[in-house]
Design an enzyme around this catalytic site. Structure first.
Site, PDB file in Angstrom:
ATOM      1  N   HIS A 134       0.812  -1.213   0.000  1.00  0.00           N
ATOM      2  CA  HIS A 134       0.000   0.000   0.000  1.00  0.00           C
ATOM      3  C   HIS A 134       0.852   1.272   0.000  1.00  0.00           C
ATOM      4  O   HIS A 134       0.327   2.374   0.013  1.00  0.00           O
ATOM      5  CB  HIS A 134      -0.922  -0.019   1.235  1.00  0.00           C
ATOM      6  CG  HIS A 134      -2.078   0.910   1.148  1.00  0.00           C
ATOM      7  ND1 HIS A 134      -2.251   1.958   2.022  1.00  0.00           N
ATOM      8  CD2 HIS A 134      -3.136   0.970   0.296  1.00  0.00           C
ATOM      9  CE1 HIS A 134      -3.359   2.609   1.725  1.00  0.00           C
ATOM     10  NE2 HIS A 134      -3.918   2.035   0.675  1.00  0.00           N
ATOM     11  N   LYS A 136       3.303   4.381  -1.171  1.00  0.00           N
ATOM     12  CA  LYS A 136       3.442   5.252  -2.344  1.00  0.00           C
ATOM     13  C   LYS A 136       4.746   6.027  -2.176  1.00  0.00           C
ATOM     14  O   LYS A 136       4.790   7.044  -1.470  1.00  0.00           O
ATOM     15  CB  LYS A 136       2.283   6.228  -2.490  1.00  0.00           C
ATOM     16  CG  LYS A 136       0.923   5.571  -2.772  1.00  0.00           C
ATOM     17  CD  LYS A 136       0.151   5.261  -1.536  1.00  0.00           C
ATOM     18  CE  LYS A 136      -1.238   4.719  -1.843  1.00  0.00           C
ATOM     19  NZ  LYS A 136      -1.927   4.223  -0.648  1.00  0.00           N
ATOM     20  N   ASP A 141      17.249   9.489  -8.339  1.00  0.00           N
ATOM     21  CA  ASP A 141      18.697   9.741  -8.260  1.00  0.00           C
ATOM     22  C   ASP A 141      19.203   9.818  -6.824  1.00  0.00           C
ATOM     23  O   ASP A 141      20.265  10.418  -6.583  1.00  0.00           O
ATOM     24  CB  ASP A 141      19.062  11.032  -9.000  1.00  0.00           C
ATOM     25  CG  ASP A 141      18.988  10.884 -10.510  1.00  0.00           C
ATOM     26  OD1 ASP A 141      18.955   9.732 -10.989  1.00  0.00           O
ATOM     27  OD2 ASP A 141      18.925  11.913 -11.209  1.00  0.00           O
ATOM     28  N   HIS A 313      -9.053  11.149   1.009  1.00  0.00           N
ATOM     29  CA  HIS A 313      -8.137  10.018   0.889  1.00  0.00           C
ATOM     30  C   HIS A 313      -6.849  10.238   1.678  1.00  0.00           C
ATOM     31  O   HIS A 313      -5.935   9.419   1.651  1.00  0.00           O
ATOM     32  CB  HIS A 313      -7.803   9.782  -0.588  1.00  0.00           C
ATOM     33  CG  HIS A 313      -7.194   8.454  -0.880  1.00  0.00           C
ATOM     34  ND1 HIS A 313      -5.860   8.297  -1.186  1.00  0.00           N
ATOM     35  CD2 HIS A 313      -7.732   7.211  -0.898  1.00  0.00           C
ATOM     36  CE1 HIS A 313      -5.599   7.020  -1.399  1.00  0.00           C
ATOM     37  NE2 HIS A 313      -6.715   6.340  -1.231  1.00  0.00           N
ATOM     38  N   LYS A 315      -3.916  10.811   4.636  1.00  0.00           N
ATOM     39  CA  LYS A 315      -3.431  10.092   5.818  1.00  0.00           C
ATOM     40  C   LYS A 315      -2.372  10.970   6.470  1.00  0.00           C
ATOM     41  O   LYS A 315      -1.160  10.712   6.383  1.00  0.00           O
ATOM     42  CB  LYS A 315      -2.821   8.743   5.441  1.00  0.00           C
ATOM     43  CG  LYS A 315      -3.752   7.833   4.605  1.00  0.00           C
ATOM     44  CD  LYS A 315      -3.451   7.940   3.148  1.00  0.00           C
ATOM     45  CE  LYS A 315      -4.123   6.890   2.280  1.00  0.00           C
ATOM     46  NZ  LYS A 315      -5.525   6.717   2.419  1.00  0.00           N
ATOM     47  N   ASP A 320       0.754  19.663  18.192  1.00  0.00           N
ATOM     48  CA  ASP A 320       1.370  20.902  18.663  1.00  0.00           C
ATOM     49  C   ASP A 320       1.902  21.715  17.489  1.00  0.00           C
ATOM     50  O   ASP A 320       1.253  21.784  16.449  1.00  0.00           O
ATOM     51  CB  ASP A 320       2.431  20.601  19.716  1.00  0.00           C
ATOM     52  CG  ASP A 320       1.798  20.058  21.012  1.00  0.00           C
ATOM     53  OD1 ASP A 320       0.587  20.273  21.202  1.00  0.00           O
ATOM     54  OD2 ASP A 320       2.509  19.420  21.803  1.00  0.00           O
TER      55      ASP A 320
END
Length: 419
Positions: A134, A136, A141, A313, A315, A320
């Site tokens: 899952h 991404k 380089d 979508h 996450k 603080d």
């Protein structure tokens, strides 16, 4: 046409798997930029790939054959043809609909394509539902890295329509890129050389850096070996340290009791705790599951917003004035107990403020506030169903734990085209 895509199988020898089980510490002196939605993310990633001179490493859960996928395909093919090493790791479930023609074009150009846990359909239904790749991540380089929740698909662009997703990723430059590069190499099965400036951490670093300096970044991830709870523990620890505010924006929110308790405890001691949930979900069950937890949180002062403009979508979270996290991990049983996930922790005031401003704009302009005395229609029926679903979901990871855990191993790569 036949194409054999390199597979990540499920029977890796334990000693080889543990050799890739690494702890990454805090790195200082980084520059981190928030990229909101595909409009900001895709141009930045594609420009970096077009400028690549040596290597592109890409992991994604979803790659579709739409305008974004075809643009990515063209960029990767062009990079491989000019001599750049290109490694693409795809999830067998999220990318299960990719055509052989699309994959063959990549492979024939020299792109090393890998598929995590591919499975053919049984009676027209895919069976590889659990333990997904899952993450991404893109590293170019070994100098610039991208990590977050945005897949390579057109539904992350506003012109997709009402179902376009609201999401976040970050661009990282600086010393932390070495860790992201090392991790991406190791997870892709490529040979990893120990480089100056990188070392294996013998003791697990704290989710909260000892100093609140600027540009501190740490990579954390979830696997099915020694890092099963790292992302959840980072959330729990950060919330336990919260003194002023905590904002969590998460697409699929159904965490375990320990994390729920820490959210509630933070609100009880006076921390301004705000949750941003899906109001227009792409998965209806996600909204129903999250709403089963509302009463528990609302009664102790947690403020809950539902984002209603389009599917959320994201996450992301902040605590603080200087702690933030962005990544691929939802706060639900799939992400916290089954999937392979990756986040970055960030200690940086400027980035924290940038993320806060973005989420504050979202909550004020495009969300509805759930009233503190929330009692939905048919509340007794919902309470009964909620009790049952909560306990089923609570034990869901343990039940699916009976399934074989993915321990990646690479099979030989082959690509053949026949006229």
């Amino acid at each position: 046409m036949n194409i054999a895509v390199e597979h990540i199988a499920t029977d890796q020898p334990p000693d080889e798997a543990k050799a890739r089980d690494l702890d990454y510490g805090w790195q200082s002196g980084n520059q981190v930029e928030l990229l909101e939605n595909g409009e900001a993310y895709f141009p930045r990633v594609f420009d970096a790939m077009r400028a690549a001179q040596r290597e592109i490493l890409l992991e994604t859960f979803i790659l579709f054959e739409d305008k974004v996928g075809h643009e990515l395909q063209g960029i990767l093919i062009e990079a491989a043809q000019r001599g750049v090493k290109v490694v693409v790791s795809l999830d067998g479930f999220g990318c299960g609909e990719l055509s052989a023609v699309f994959l063959a074009a990549l492979a024939d150009a020299g792109v090393m394509v890998q598929m995590f846990d591919p499975a053919s359909k049984t009676l027209g239904i895919r069976t590889n539902w659990f333990r997904r790749l899952h993450r991404k991540i893109v590293v170019v380089d070994a100098e610039v890295a991208f990590i977050g929740g945005i897949n390579f698909s057109a539904d992350h662009l506003g012109d997709f329509g009402p179902e376009a997703k609201q999401d976040y990723s970050v661009q990282v430059t600086g010393p932390a890129v070495a860790d992201l590069h090392h991790f991406a190499l190791a997870q892709s099965g490529r040979q990893v050389r120990t480089r100056r400036g990188w070392r294996r951490r013998q003791q697990r670093p704290s989710p909260w850096a000892t100093d609140s300096g600027e540009g501190l970044v740490r990579l954390i991830y979830r696997d099915n070996l020694q890092h099963r709870d790292d992302i959840e523990e980072a959330y729990i620890y950060a919330l336990s340290q919260a003194k002023k505010r905590a904002v969590i924006a998460n697409a699929y929110f159904f965490p375990g009791y320990r994390l729920l308790r820490e959210i509630r405890n933070a609100a009880r001691r006076g921390v301004q705790v705000q949750l941003i949930m899906q109001g227009q979900p792409d998965v209806l069950l996600a909204k129903l599951a999250a709403r089963m937890l509302y009463d528990y949180l609302l009664k102790d002062g947690v403020v809950i917003h539902e984002y209603c403009q389009r599917p959320l979508h994201g996450k992301v979270a902040l605590v603080d004035d200087d702690w933030s996290t962005v990544g691929s991990s939802n706060l639900d049983p799939l992400s916290l107990a089954l999937n392979l996930e990756a986040n970055v922790l960030i200690r940086d005031r400027a980035f924290n403020q940038q993320l806060y401003d973005s989420l504050e704009t979202l909550s004020k302009n495009h969300c509805q506030v759930i009233p503190a005395k929330h009692k939905p229609r048919l509340w007794l029926w919902r309470l009964t169903v909620g009790f049952l679903v909560f306990h089923v979901m609570r034990h869901f990871p343990a039940l699916t734990g009976w399934l074989p855990a993915h321990k990646p191993r690479l099979k030989p790569f082959e690509s053949q085209a026949h006229d």
